[in-house]
Design a protein around this motif. Structure first.
Motif, PDB file in Angstrom:
ATOM      1  N   LEU A  54       0.970  -1.167  -0.064  1.00 29.93           N
ATOM      2  CA  LEU A  54       0.048   0.097   0.106  1.00 29.93           C
ATOM      3  C   LEU A  54       0.878   1.152   0.268  1.00 29.93           C
ATOM      4  O   LEU A  54       2.129   1.237   0.189  1.00 29.93           O
ATOM      5  CB  LEU A  54      -0.931  -0.123   1.158  1.00 29.93           C
ATOM      6  CG  LEU A  54      -0.294  -0.188   2.656  1.00 29.93           C
ATOM      7  CD1 LEU A  54       0.228   1.232   2.913  1.00 29.93           C
ATOM      8  CD2 LEU A  54      -1.356  -0.662   3.564  1.00 29.93           C
ATOM      9  N   LEU A  56       1.244   4.743   2.166  1.00 29.13           N
ATOM     10  CA  LEU A  56       0.672   5.261   3.416  1.00 29.13           C
ATOM     11  C   LEU A  56       0.672   6.738   3.201  1.00 29.13           C
ATOM     12  O   LEU A  56       1.719   7.208   3.135  1.00 29.13           O
ATOM     13  CB  LEU A  56       1.444   4.700   4.639  1.00 29.13           C
ATOM     14  CG  LEU A  56       1.163   5.631   5.989  1.00 29.13           C
ATOM     15  CD1 LEU A  56      -0.439   4.896   6.454  1.00 29.13           C
ATOM     16  CD2 LEU A  56       2.355   5.146   6.980  1.00 29.13           C
ATOM     17  N   GLU A  68       4.413  10.319   1.997  1.00 29.04           N
ATOM     18  CA  GLU A  68       3.847   9.079   1.738  1.00 29.04           C
ATOM     19  C   GLU A  68       5.131   8.111   1.596  1.00 29.04           C
ATOM     20  O   GLU A  68       6.047   8.566   1.357  1.00 29.04           O
ATOM     21  CB  GLU A  68       3.129   9.400   0.308  1.00 29.04           C
ATOM     22  CG  GLU A  68       3.921   9.572  -1.164  1.00 29.04           C
ATOM     23  CD  GLU A  68       3.239   9.536  -2.084  1.00 29.04           C
ATOM     24  OE1 GLU A  68       3.620   8.984  -3.283  1.00 29.04           O
ATOM     25  OE2 GLU A  68       2.080  10.419  -2.234  1.00 29.04           O
ATOM     26  N   CYS A  73       2.368  -4.902   3.489  1.00 32.44           N
ATOM     27  CA  CYS A  73       1.207  -4.714   4.322  1.00 32.44           C
ATOM     28  C   CYS A  73       0.791  -6.187   4.435  1.00 32.44           C
ATOM     29  O   CYS A  73       0.821  -7.211   3.725  1.00 32.44           O
ATOM     30  CB  CYS A  73       0.074  -3.993   4.136  1.00 32.44           C
ATOM     31  SG  CYS A  73      -0.785  -4.209   2.685  1.00 32.44           S
ATOM     32  N   ILE A 108      -4.783   5.734   3.105  1.00 31.68           N
ATOM     33  CA  ILE A 108      -3.750   4.672   2.439  1.00 31.68           C
ATOM     34  C   ILE A 108      -4.451   4.688   1.121  1.00 31.68           C
ATOM     35  O   ILE A 108      -5.427   4.847   0.731  1.00 31.68           O
ATOM     36  CB  ILE A 108      -3.818   3.284   3.172  1.00 31.68           C
ATOM     37  CG1 ILE A 108      -5.233   2.723   3.193  1.00 31.68           C
ATOM     38  CG2 ILE A 108      -3.135   3.357   4.578  1.00 31.68           C
ATOM     39  CD1 ILE A 108      -5.287   1.233   3.787  1.00 31.68           C
ATOM     40  N   TYR A 110      -4.962   1.454  -1.491  1.00 32.74           N
ATOM     41  CA  TYR A 110      -4.675   0.149  -1.377  1.00 32.74           C
ATOM     42  C   TYR A 110      -5.721  -0.394  -2.400  1.00 32.74           C
ATOM     43  O   TYR A 110      -7.086  -0.406  -2.371  1.00 32.74           O
ATOM     44  CB  TYR A 110      -5.173  -0.420   0.001  1.00 32.74           C
ATOM     45  CG  TYR A 110      -5.000  -1.986   0.160  1.00 32.74           C
ATOM     46  CD1 TYR A 110      -3.845  -2.634   0.105  1.00 32.74           C
ATOM     47  CD2 TYR A 110      -6.212  -2.818   0.353  1.00 32.74           C
ATOM     48  CE1 TYR A 110      -3.681  -3.978   0.117  1.00 32.74           C
ATOM     49  CE2 TYR A 110      -6.039  -3.962   0.692  1.00 32.74           C
ATOM     50  CZ  TYR A 110      -5.038  -4.758   0.530  1.00 32.74           C
ATOM     51  OH  TYR A 110      -4.851  -5.871   0.874  1.00 32.74           O
ATOM     52  N   ARG A 114      -8.574   4.975  -2.105  1.00 31.28           N
ATOM     53  CA  ARG A 114      -7.927   5.772  -1.077  1.00 31.28           C
ATOM     54  C   ARG A 114      -8.815   5.751   0.092  1.00 31.28           C
ATOM     55  O   ARG A 114      -9.949   5.872   0.134  1.00 31.28           O
ATOM     56  CB  ARG A 114      -7.697   7.130  -1.633  1.00 31.28           C
ATOM     57  CG  ARG A 114      -6.995   8.201  -0.620  1.00 31.28           C
ATOM     58  CD  ARG A 114      -6.107   8.977  -1.287  1.00 31.28           C
ATOM     59  NE  ARG A 114      -5.321   9.841  -0.194  1.00 31.28           N
ATOM     60  CZ  ARG A 114      -4.314  10.380  -0.553  1.00 31.28           C
ATOM     61  NH1 ARG A 114      -3.864  10.547  -1.652  1.00 31.28           N
ATOM     62  NH2 ARG A 114      -3.612  11.418   0.405  1.00 31.28           N
TER      63      ARG A 114
END
Length: 160
Positions: A54, A56, A68, A73, A108, A110, A114
Motif C-alpha cells: 500500500l 501510506l 507518503e 502490508c 492509504i 490500497y 484511497r
C-alpha cells in the motif's frame, strides 16, 4: 499478484541478506519511483507483485507536511491492515512510524482505493499473535527485528 508461498519464501530469504540490508534502503525506493514514473502512478508499488502493498499517506511528526511511503502490508479481517516498521533491519525506527505516533489519522492507497484509516500501535500483549500472522504472509519476517536490535513497531490500520 504473485502469491505462491515458495516464491515468497525465496524472496523473503533474499531480503534478509547482508547485500539487501545494505543496498535495499536505497535501491527499493528508487525502483518504486521509477515504476511509478513508467506507469504514470497507475501501477502501484512493485513490491505488490510479491506481497500485498500500500501507499501510506501521513502527516510529518515534526514538519506537519504531507508524507507518503510505499509499504508491505498484511490485510486481516474487516478491512484492517497490519504494517511493520522494519526499516530494512536498520537500527532506527522509520520516519513513517513517528508520523503515525504523532498523527494516527492517515490515509492509504490500497487496491486502487484511497481509504482514511486510524493507526493503532500493537501492544505487547498482542505481539506474538500478530507476528504469527505476519510470518504466515512473509516467512522469516521477524528476522528483521533480531537483525535491527530493536523492537519493531507494528501498527493496525483501521478504516475510519
Amino acid at each position: 499478484m504473485i502469491t505462491a508461498r515458495p516464491f515468497r519464501a525465496l524472496v523473503a530469504r533474499f531480503t534478509r541478506t547482508r547485500f539487501f540490508r545494505r543496498f535495499g534502503p536505497r535501491m527499493m525506493p528508487a525502483l518504486e519511483r521509477f515504476a511509478s514514473w513508467i506507469t504514470r502512478g497507475r501501477g502501484g508499488p512493485i513490491s505488490g507483485a510479491i506481497v500485498p502493498s500500500l501507499v501510506l499517506h501521513t502527516t510529518g511528526a515534526k514538519s506537519g507536511e504531507p508524507r507518503e511511503t510505499d509499504l508491505m502490508c498484511c490485510p486481516i479481517d474487516d478491512g484492517v491492515i497490519l504494517v511493520t516498521g522494519s526499516n530494512f533491519a536498520r537500527p532506527e525506527h522509520p520516519a513513517w512510524t513517528w508520523n503515525l505516533l504523532a498523527h494516527p489519522d492517515a490515509e492509504i492507497e490500497y487496491l486502487g482505493e484511497r481509504i482514511p484509516v486510524r493507526a493503532e500501535l500493537v501492544g505487547d500483549d498482542e505481539r506474538e499473535e500478530v507476528w504469527r500472522t505476519l510470518e504466515d504472509q512473509w516467512p522469516g519476517y521477524r528476522g528483521y527485528e533480531r537483525s535491527s536490535g530493536r523492537v519493531l513497531r507494528v501498527f493496525r490500520l483501521i478504516p475510519r
